[in-house]
Design an enzyme around this catalytic site. Structure first.
Site, PDB file in Angstrom:
ATOM      1  N   GLU A  92       9.156   1.853  -7.794  1.00 46.20           N
ATOM      2  CA  GLU A  92       8.487   1.644  -9.071  1.00 46.20           C
ATOM      3  C   GLU A  92       7.298   2.551  -9.280  1.00 46.20           C
ATOM      4  O   GLU A  92       6.622   2.935  -8.335  1.00 46.20           O
ATOM      5  CB  GLU A  92       7.957   0.218  -9.134  1.00 46.20           C
ATOM      6  CG  GLU A  92       9.029  -0.769  -9.442  1.00 46.20           C
ATOM      7  CD  GLU A  92       8.451  -2.161  -9.528  1.00 46.20           C
ATOM      8  OE1 GLU A  92       9.006  -2.955 -10.292  1.00 46.20           O
ATOM      9  OE2 GLU A  92       7.468  -2.449  -8.847  1.00 46.20           O
ATOM     10  N   CYS A 105       0.376   4.422 -11.132  1.00 46.50           N
ATOM     11  CA  CYS A 105       0.509   3.922  -9.772  1.00 46.50           C
ATOM     12  C   CYS A 105       1.854   4.404  -9.239  1.00 46.50           C
ATOM     13  O   CYS A 105       2.896   4.152  -9.861  1.00 46.50           O
ATOM     14  CB  CYS A 105       0.440   2.395  -9.814  1.00 46.50           C
ATOM     15  SG  CYS A 105       0.461   1.690  -8.194  1.00 46.50           S
ATOM     16  N   CYS A 112       8.717  -0.367   3.336  1.00 50.53           N
ATOM     17  CA  CYS A 112       7.539   0.000   4.125  1.00 50.53           C
ATOM     18  C   CYS A 112       7.692  -0.555   5.529  1.00 50.53           C
ATOM     19  O   CYS A 112       8.154  -1.687   5.699  1.00 50.53           O
ATOM     20  CB  CYS A 112       6.259  -0.543   3.493  1.00 50.53           C
ATOM     21  SG  CYS A 112       4.762  -0.048   4.385  1.00 50.53           S
ATOM     22  N   CYS A 116       3.034  -5.866   6.306  1.00 47.02           N
ATOM     23  CA  CYS A 116       1.918  -6.791   6.076  1.00 47.02           C
ATOM     24  C   CYS A 116       2.453  -8.145   5.599  1.00 47.02           C
ATOM     25  O   CYS A 116       3.400  -8.199   4.815  1.00 47.02           O
ATOM     26  CB  CYS A 116       0.961  -6.219   5.035  1.00 47.02           C
ATOM     27  SG  CYS A 116       0.247  -4.659   5.563  1.00 47.02           S
ATOM     28  N   CYS A 119       2.681  -8.914   1.724  1.00 47.39           N
ATOM     29  CA  CYS A 119       3.250  -7.868   0.857  1.00 47.39           C
ATOM     30  C   CYS A 119       4.761  -7.964   0.829  1.00 47.39           C
ATOM     31  O   CYS A 119       5.409  -7.934   1.881  1.00 47.39           O
ATOM     32  CB  CYS A 119       2.821  -6.504   1.373  1.00 47.39           C
ATOM     33  SG  CYS A 119       3.597  -5.138   0.488  1.00 47.39           S
ATOM     34  N   GLY A 166       5.238   1.391  -0.318  1.00 53.56           N
ATOM     35  CA  GLY A 166       5.185   2.276   0.836  1.00 53.56           C
ATOM     36  C   GLY A 166       3.790   2.606   1.316  1.00 53.56           C
ATOM     37  O   GLY A 166       2.798   2.358   0.641  1.00 53.56           O
ATOM     38  N   GLU A 167       3.742   3.142   2.528  1.00 51.63           N
ATOM     39  CA  GLU A 167       2.479   3.554   3.153  1.00 51.63           C
ATOM     40  C   GLU A 167       2.421   5.082   3.070  1.00 51.63           C
ATOM     41  O   GLU A 167       3.100   5.776   3.831  1.00 51.63           O
ATOM     42  CB  GLU A 167       2.449   3.057   4.602  1.00 51.63           C
ATOM     43  CG  GLU A 167       1.331   3.597   5.457  1.00 51.63           C
ATOM     44  CD  GLU A 167      -0.043   3.562   4.802  1.00 51.63           C
ATOM     45  OE1 GLU A 167      -0.520   2.478   4.447  1.00 51.63           O
ATOM     46  OE2 GLU A 167      -0.647   4.646   4.628  1.00 51.63           O
ATOM     47  N   SER A 220      -6.965  -0.535   2.795  1.00 48.65           N
ATOM     48  CA  SER A 220      -6.607  -1.947   2.640  1.00 48.65           C
ATOM     49  C   SER A 220      -7.110  -2.711   3.848  1.00 48.65           C
ATOM     50  O   SER A 220      -6.489  -2.690   4.900  1.00 48.65           O
ATOM     51  CB  SER A 220      -5.084  -2.069   2.497  1.00 48.65           C
ATOM     52  OG  SER A 220      -4.681  -1.446   1.305  1.00 48.65           O
ATOM     53  N   LEU A 221      -8.216  -3.373   3.692  1.00 45.70           N
ATOM     54  CA  LEU A 221      -8.889  -4.003   4.828  1.00 45.70           C
ATOM     55  C   LEU A 221      -8.369  -5.430   5.080  1.00 45.70           C
ATOM     56  O   LEU A 221      -7.876  -5.741   6.132  1.00 45.70           O
ATOM     57  CB  LEU A 221     -10.397  -4.019   4.546  1.00 45.70           C
ATOM     58  CG  LEU A 221     -11.310  -3.937   5.753  1.00 45.70           C
ATOM     59  CD1 LEU A 221     -11.040  -2.706   6.587  1.00 45.70           C
ATOM     60  CD2 LEU A 221     -12.764  -3.961   5.305  1.00 45.70           C
TER      61      LEU A 221
HETATM   62  N1  SAH Z   1       0.565   0.863   1.763  1.00 48.31           N
HETATM   63  C1  SAH Z   1      -0.641   1.151   1.112  1.00 48.31           C
HETATM   64  C2  SAH Z   1      -0.477   1.340  -0.388  1.00 48.31           C
HETATM   65  C3  SAH Z   1       0.459   0.417  -1.107  1.00 48.31           C
HETATM   66  S1  SAH Z   1      -0.008  -1.271  -1.172  1.00 48.31           S
HETATM   67  C4  SAH Z   1      -1.674   0.097   1.394  1.00 48.31           C
HETATM   68  O1  SAH Z   1      -1.332  -0.920   1.986  1.00 48.31           O
HETATM   69  O2  SAH Z   1      -2.837   0.327   1.056  1.00 48.31           O
HETATM   70  C5  SAH Z   1      -1.278  -1.221  -2.433  1.00 48.31           C
HETATM   71  C6  SAH Z   1      -2.220  -2.414  -2.395  1.00 48.31           C
HETATM   72  O3  SAH Z   1      -1.558  -3.622  -2.807  1.00 48.31           O
HETATM   73  C7  SAH Z   1      -2.766  -2.676  -1.016  1.00 48.31           C
HETATM   74  O4  SAH Z   1      -4.146  -2.872  -1.033  1.00 48.31           O
HETATM   75  C8  SAH Z   1      -2.041  -3.929  -0.638  1.00 48.31           C
HETATM   76  O5  SAH Z   1      -2.733  -4.623   0.339  1.00 48.31           O
HETATM   77  C9  SAH Z   1      -1.935  -4.671  -1.932  1.00 48.31           C
HETATM   78  N2  SAH Z   1      -0.937  -5.751  -1.925  1.00 48.31           N
HETATM   79  C10 SAH Z   1       0.211  -5.803  -1.246  1.00 48.31           C
HETATM   80  N3  SAH Z   1       0.877  -6.951  -1.486  1.00 48.31           N
HETATM   81  C11 SAH Z   1       0.121  -7.658  -2.342  1.00 48.31           C
HETATM   82  C12 SAH Z   1       0.265  -8.927  -2.967  1.00 48.31           C
HETATM   83  N4  SAH Z   1       1.327  -9.703  -2.761  1.00 48.31           N
HETATM   84  N5  SAH Z   1      -0.714  -9.342  -3.818  1.00 48.31           N
HETATM   85  C13 SAH Z   1      -1.790  -8.565  -4.055  1.00 48.31           C
HETATM   86  N6  SAH Z   1      -1.973  -7.350  -3.483  1.00 48.31           N
HETATM   87  C14 SAH Z   1      -1.036  -6.901  -2.632  1.00 48.31           C
HETATM   88 FE1  SF4 Z   2       2.725  -3.426   1.784  1.00 46.05          FE
HETATM   89 FE2  SF4 Z   2       0.904  -1.410   2.007  1.00 46.05          FE
HETATM   90 FE3  SF4 Z   2       1.275  -3.224   4.008  1.00 46.05          FE
HETATM   91 FE4  SF4 Z   2       3.182  -1.430   3.461  1.00 46.05          FE
HETATM   92  S1  SF4 Z   2       1.136  -1.011   4.223  1.00 46.05           S
HETATM   93  S2  SF4 Z   2       3.502  -3.599   3.912  1.00 46.05           S
HETATM   94  S3  SF4 Z   2       3.034  -1.280   1.218  1.00 46.05           S
HETATM   95  S4  SF4 Z   2       0.484  -3.627   1.928  1.00 46.05           S
END
Ligand code: SAH
Ligand code: SF4
Length: 382
Positions: A92, A105, A112, A116, A119, A166-167, A220-221
């Protein structure tokens, strides 16, 4: 000879390709402008290129768009596209218009591998890396579609965030030429401050990005200590918080902005307690790192077993950070109505479409910190 996809090349790569065709390198600049600035894909249209070059290109190259599976437009102007990348995979991109900017975006992978807990892309697993051409095709399509759609001659997309599926730093080789094309004055001419790579914390690649192509960085902390972050973002077991924050500090020497954005997804009862906010303040203070926080309301999905933090708790959390001098913003979901339609998409594409729920979000509440001794800049991000 295989047909080259010209979207795979940054300007340097395109110049090398022109040389391989026996052409002068400077032809690449003209070609690059036709493709990225004018949205052309038909070489016959590129009338200021020598006919001999156009013929060579017709025999050896193409500008390969991604097929659009669906396009959904929200009442608030947010537009979400689902692109087919083959073998049942879809990714997307989401356009988020605001008064002073247009943000796209962009996805970097189908699925990925980081996994996480909160996610849905992570739950889906990893299918494959996108090519440079597939990353840039999202911008190429969206920019030129939007110009027509909105009847605009000039640029519509002013900001790109690599926050789709994705990362991005686990697809580094494809990412960097795509970023270069976004930044190139003969391409999209975006400012480094307006191109953001978001990462879950691939430490060595943060350093490489700083050296190769510094752009704005979002990390993403999601947790203030290693025990909790190990659980939420499994990559933390490999690159724990201290190492991650040191990499952020090093990155600041190269970064176009003088702060790092920390994203923090607010999970009910998991990472949203006052104690977590206090630990965060300690963490960033101990590292002396210049940063801003973006608190993201969690978009729940059943398999996660997690819930969204109630809004008052999010605001209280933001207040604690703000009072400690950390600029903190809370995002509000955009494009709610089209997100709702995500679940209605057909087949195996259905489970691959949750990214927009987190992508189509934006800041609405800006909490100004106590101003006595600001630890961070107050400039608005992007
Ligand atoms: N992989 C990268 C970039 C894609 S995710 C990363 O993790 O930073 C982009 C952002 O969306 C990240 O900050 C991620 O933590 C957040 N995200 C993922 N799943 C989510 C969810 N279910 N609700 C809100 N934010 C989410
Ligand atoms: Fe989702 Fe980003 Fe974590 Fe991958 S790294 S699983 S895209 S939040």
């Amino acid at each position: 000879m295989t047909t080259a996809n010209l979207l795979d090349f940054d300007l340097e790569g395109l110049a090398a390709f022109c040389e391989r065709l026996g052409e002068k390198r400077f032809r690449a600049t003209q070609l690059f402008r036709w493709i990225h600035q004018r949205g052309a894909s038909d070489f016959a249209q590129m009338t200021d290129l020598a006919k001999s070059l156009r013929e060579k290109l017709a025999g050896s190259a193409k500008v390969e768009a991604l097929p659009v599976i669906t396009q959904q437009e929200s009442a608030d102007g947010t537009i979400k596209w689902l692109f087919d990348v083959g073998d049942g995979n879809a990714v997307e991109a989401v356009f988020i218009p605001e008064d002073d900017r247009g943000t796209l975006c962009v996805s970097s992978q189908a699925g990925c591998a980081v996994g996480c807990r909160f996610c849905s892309t992570g739950h889906q697993g990893f299918s494959r890396n996108l090519s440079t051409g597939e990353i840039i095709a999202q911008l190429w399509f969206a920019e030129h579609f939007l110009r027509k759609h909105l009847g605009r001659d000039e640029r519509v997309i002013s900001n790109v965030v690599m926050m789709g599926m994705g990362e991005p730093l686990q697809n580094y080789a494809a990412l960097v030429p795509a970023l270069r094309t976004m930044l190139d004055d003969n391409g999209y001419g975006l400012s480094r401050r307006r191109v953001t790579v978001s990462t879950s914390g691939v430490v060595p690649m943060i350093d490489r990005l700083g050296a190769d192509c510094p752009v704005a960085l979002a990390v993403s902390l999601h947790a203030p200590n290693d025990a909790l972050r190990d659980d939420l973002v499994p990559l933390n077991r490999k690159y724990p918080l201290a190492e991650l924050l040191e990499a952020c500090q090093r990155y600041l020497a190269h970064a176009p902005r003088d702060f790092i954005t920390f994203e923090y997804c607010m999970l009910d009862g998991v990472n949203d307690q006052p104690e977590h906010a206090r630990q965060l303040v300690e963490l960033v203070r101990s590292q002396g790192i210049s940063c801003k926080f973006n608190l993201i309301p969690f978009n729940p999905f059943p398999a996660s077993g997690l819930l969204r933090s109630p809004q008052p708790r999010v605001l209280a959390f933001a207040r604690l950070l703000g009072e400690a001098g950390i600029v903190t913003t809370v995002r509000k979901t955009r494009g709610d109505d089209i997100d709702a339609a995500c679940g209605q998409l057909a087949g195996d594409v259905k489970d691959r479409t949750r990214a927009a729920e987190r992508m189509a979000q934006r800041r609405t509440v800006v909490l100004h910190p106590a101003r006595k001794k600001p630890a961070t800049p107050t400039a608005q991000e992007q």
